[in-house]
Design a protein around this motif. Structure first.
Motif, mmCIF file in Angstrom:
data_model
loop_
_atom_site.group_PDB
_atom_site.id
_atom_site.type_symbol
_atom_site.label_atom_id
_atom_site.label_comp_id
_atom_site.label_asym_id
_atom_site.label_seq_id
_atom_site.Cartn_x
_atom_site.Cartn_y
_atom_site.Cartn_z
ATOM 1 N N CYS A 49 0.832 -1.199 0.000
ATOM 2 C CA CYS A 49 0.000 0.000 0.000
ATOM 3 C C CYS A 49 0.866 1.248 0.000
ATOM 4 O O CYS A 49 1.924 1.286 0.629
ATOM 5 C CB CYS A 49 -0.915 0.024 1.221
ATOM 6 S SG CYS A 49 -2.177 -1.263 1.203
ATOM 7 N N THR A 50 0.385 2.269 -0.698
ATOM 8 C CA THR A 50 1.032 3.571 -0.763
ATOM 9 C C THR A 50 0.060 4.597 -0.205
ATOM 10 O O THR A 50 -1.121 4.577 -0.536
ATOM 11 C CB THR A 50 1.390 3.927 -2.222
ATOM 12 O OG1 THR A 50 2.248 2.914 -2.746
ATOM 13 C CG2 THR A 50 2.071 5.273 -2.310
ATOM 14 N N GLY A 51 0.576 5.492 0.647
ATOM 15 C CA GLY A 51 -0.270 6.520 1.245
ATOM 16 C C GLY A 51 -0.226 6.459 2.749
ATOM 17 O O GLY A 51 0.813 6.157 3.337
ATOM 18 N N SER A 52 -1.362 6.717 3.382
ATOM 19 C CA SER A 52 -1.418 6.686 4.840
ATOM 20 C C SER A 52 -2.707 6.019 5.292
ATOM 21 O O SER A 52 -3.737 6.124 4.651
ATOM 22 C CB SER A 52 -1.319 8.100 5.413
ATOM 23 O OG SER A 52 -2.438 8.861 4.988
ATOM 24 N N GLY A 53 -2.616 5.334 6.435
ATOM 25 C CA GLY A 53 -3.772 4.659 7.012
ATOM 26 C C GLY A 53 -3.347 3.445 7.814
ATOM 27 O O GLY A 53 -2.172 3.080 7.842
ATOM 28 N N GLN A 54 -4.308 2.830 8.460
ATOM 29 C CA GLN A 54 -4.067 1.614 9.234
ATOM 30 C C GLN A 54 -4.687 0.443 8.492
ATOM 31 O O GLN A 54 -5.854 0.503 8.100
ATOM 32 C CB GLN A 54 -4.675 1.731 10.627
ATOM 33 C CG GLN A 54 -4.039 2.808 11.463
ATOM 34 C CD GLN A 54 -4.684 2.908 12.839
ATOM 35 O OE1 GLN A 54 -5.764 2.374 13.083
ATOM 36 N NE2 GLN A 54 -4.014 3.592 13.744
ATOM 37 N N TRP A 55 -3.915 -0.630 8.336
ATOM 38 C CA TRP A 55 -4.395 -1.774 7.576
ATOM 39 C C TRP A 55 -3.631 -3.039 7.955
ATOM 40 O O TRP A 55 -2.643 -2.988 8.676
ATOM 41 C CB TRP A 55 -4.269 -1.508 6.081
ATOM 42 C CG TRP A 55 -2.864 -1.224 5.590
ATOM 43 C CD1 TRP A 55 -2.206 -0.031 5.667
ATOM 44 C CD2 TRP A 55 -1.969 -2.143 4.980
ATOM 45 N NE1 TRP A 55 -0.951 -0.148 5.128
ATOM 46 C CE2 TRP A 55 -0.772 -1.427 4.695
ATOM 47 C CE3 TRP A 55 -2.035 -3.484 4.623
ATOM 48 C CZ2 TRP A 55 0.334 -2.029 4.087
ATOM 49 C CZ3 TRP A 55 -0.942 -4.083 4.013
ATOM 50 C CH2 TRP A 55 0.220 -3.362 3.747
ATOM 51 N N ARG A 56 -4.125 -4.155 7.471
ATOM 52 C CA ARG A 56 -3.426 -5.432 7.563
ATOM 53 C C ARG A 56 -3.803 -6.254 6.342
ATOM 54 O O ARG A 56 -4.813 -5.981 5.675
ATOM 55 C CB ARG A 56 -3.766 -6.180 8.848
ATOM 56 C CG ARG A 56 -5.186 -6.685 8.916
ATOM 57 C CD ARG A 56 -5.435 -7.433 10.195
ATOM 58 N NE ARG A 56 -6.843 -7.832 10.275
ATOM 59 C CZ ARG A 56 -7.358 -8.462 11.296
ATOM 60 N NH1 ARG A 56 -6.615 -8.758 12.335
ATOM 61 N NH2 ARG A 56 -8.630 -8.793 11.287
#
Length: 98
Positions: A49-56
């Motif tokens: 992923c590119t950018g910003s945020g919370q993920w899995r």
């Protein structure tokens, strides 16, 4: 005979999906300013992923429970995370927003 042909067709269709990199849909990654792509092989795969945020990343395994990567709290840039390997085979990799 038809059941065998259907099973073989399903295996080939799954194999085609396993080896293609696919971008995450807008619903999956758009809410947090993330642009993601995934890839799955025989038993494992990755999400980037590119950018910003919370993920899995989630490995959708065949014939066993799904497996998850560690959570990512991404501020910027590009991050690639590998999912734990499935025992038998993997269907796909999915990005989950947290």
């Amino acid at each position: 005979m038809r059941k065998r042909a259907a099973a073989i067709g399903a295996v080939f269709a799954s194999a085609a999906l396993m080896f293609s990199a696919t971008p995450a849909s807008a619903g999956e990654a758009g809410a947090q300013a993330l642009s993601c792509k995934t890839s799955a092989g025989n038993t494992g795969g990755w999400a980037e992923c590119t950018g910003s945020g919370q993920w899995r990343a989630k490995a959708v395994c065949n014939w066993e429970s799904d497996k998850y990567s560690a959570r990512v709290d991404q501020k910027s840039g590009t991050v690639r995370v590998y999912v734990p390997d499935c025992t038998i085979s993997i269907e796909r990799v999915v990005v989950e927003l947290l």
